[in-house]
Design a protein around this motif. Sequence first.
Motif, mmCIF file in Angstrom:
data_model
loop_
_atom_site.group_PDB
_atom_site.id
_atom_site.type_symbol
_atom_site.label_atom_id
_atom_site.label_comp_id
_atom_site.label_asym_id
_atom_site.label_seq_id
_atom_site.Cartn_x
_atom_site.Cartn_y
_atom_site.Cartn_z
ATOM 1 N N LEU A 22 14.663 -7.151 -72.311
ATOM 2 C CA LEU A 22 14.271 -5.735 -72.294
ATOM 3 C C LEU A 22 13.941 -5.255 -73.705
ATOM 4 N N ALA A 23 14.742 -5.675 -74.685
ATOM 5 C CA ALA A 23 14.476 -5.293 -76.071
ATOM 6 C C ALA A 23 13.151 -5.877 -76.553
ATOM 7 N N GLU A 24 12.859 -7.119 -76.158
ATOM 8 C CA GLU A 24 11.581 -7.738 -76.524
ATOM 9 C C GLU A 24 10.402 -6.963 -75.943
ATOM 10 N N ALA A 25 10.638 -6.305 -74.815
ATOM 11 C CA ALA A 25 9.584 -5.500 -74.182
ATOM 12 C C ALA A 25 9.442 -4.129 -74.828
ATOM 13 N N GLY A 26 10.226 -3.866 -75.873
ATOM 14 C CA GLY A 26 10.105 -2.619 -76.613
ATOM 15 C C GLY A 26 11.021 -1.505 -76.145
ATOM 16 N N LEU A 27 12.019 -1.809 -75.305
ATOM 17 C CA LEU A 27 12.904 -0.780 -74.778
ATOM 18 C C LEU A 27 14.156 -0.644 -75.640
ATOM 19 N N GLU A 28 14.688 0.564 -75.679
ATOM 20 C CA GLU A 28 15.938 0.822 -76.386
ATOM 21 C C GLU A 28 17.091 0.735 -75.393
ATOM 22 N N LEU A 29 18.156 0.045 -75.776
ATOM 23 C CA LEU A 29 19.291 -0.174 -74.890
ATOM 24 C C LEU A 29 20.481 0.672 -75.327
ATOM 25 N N ASP A 30 21.029 1.411 -74.386
ATOM 26 C CA ASP A 30 22.235 2.213 -74.617
ATOM 27 C C ASP A 30 23.347 1.582 -73.777
ATOM 28 N N VAL A 31 24.082 0.624 -74.383
ATOM 29 C CA VAL A 31 25.120 -0.105 -73.663
ATOM 30 C C VAL A 31 26.439 0.669 -73.784
ATOM 31 N N VAL A 32 26.937 1.140 -72.648
ATOM 32 C CA VAL A 32 28.188 1.894 -72.609
ATOM 33 C C VAL A 32 29.312 0.947 -72.190
#
Length: 253
Positions: A22-32
């Motif tokens: 997902l990060a490689e696809a340019g998305l920001e991850l908010d891992v809770v």
Amino acid sequence: MGDVLIVQNSRSGGPSRVGDWLAEAGLELDVVLAHEGAPLPARLEHDAMIMLGGGYLPGEDDKAPWLRDARRLAGQALREGVPFFGICLGGQLLAEVAGGEVTGDVGAPENGSLPVTIRPEAAGDPLFHGLPQVVPAVEHHKDAITRLPEGAVHLAETARCPFQAFRVGERAWGVQFHPEVLPARIRGWRADGFDPDEVYARAVADEPVSTPIWHEVTTRFAALITERASSKGRSGARGHGSAAGVAAARPSS
């Protein structure tokens, strides 16, 4: 660009390679880190939500009190068309929120990399279309979905556990298996009745086949998220400076 809320339910159960893709696809991850007491948001303002696995039933609030909030956010995602992907516990939680049924310690447990059959209904699915008829996926569960929600699209199955993947509505998916798991993590799992060396070796042998398949599925999900984020941005731009524009850029309650 879009952002994804990822709910982690155990110390070792992070997003792993799905997060990387997902990060490689340019998305920001908010891992809770919900299992550590980190709070979930009051509302889902992210462009997507992923609910990971964990050793609970989706209604075991006494053991995992954050599940109540996770169910609430999953319900909001369903109502508002926010892309949702539930893995193992997350898939069971989606099924329950949408009106299906989950049963604890039912049937024969599954552990390690196993063949999953893609059903004909998947031919028109945004994530599962065009996959091989049988694909390997990592399993680790003894609880299972025993009834799909009404209207859900049944996408994949195994001999031991019929409800391996399904879609509710247009943008919410649940899977019983673990597309994020690499063989190394299997080494840390304890499962009675399984030879850990055999389970690990099978996962290693299957990885060259499974990795590109689940990478493709994740990339398709990322494209839906990016599309939603772009749509929100266009709505906000058209209504910039007006109350109507702000309302259009935010999900309704």
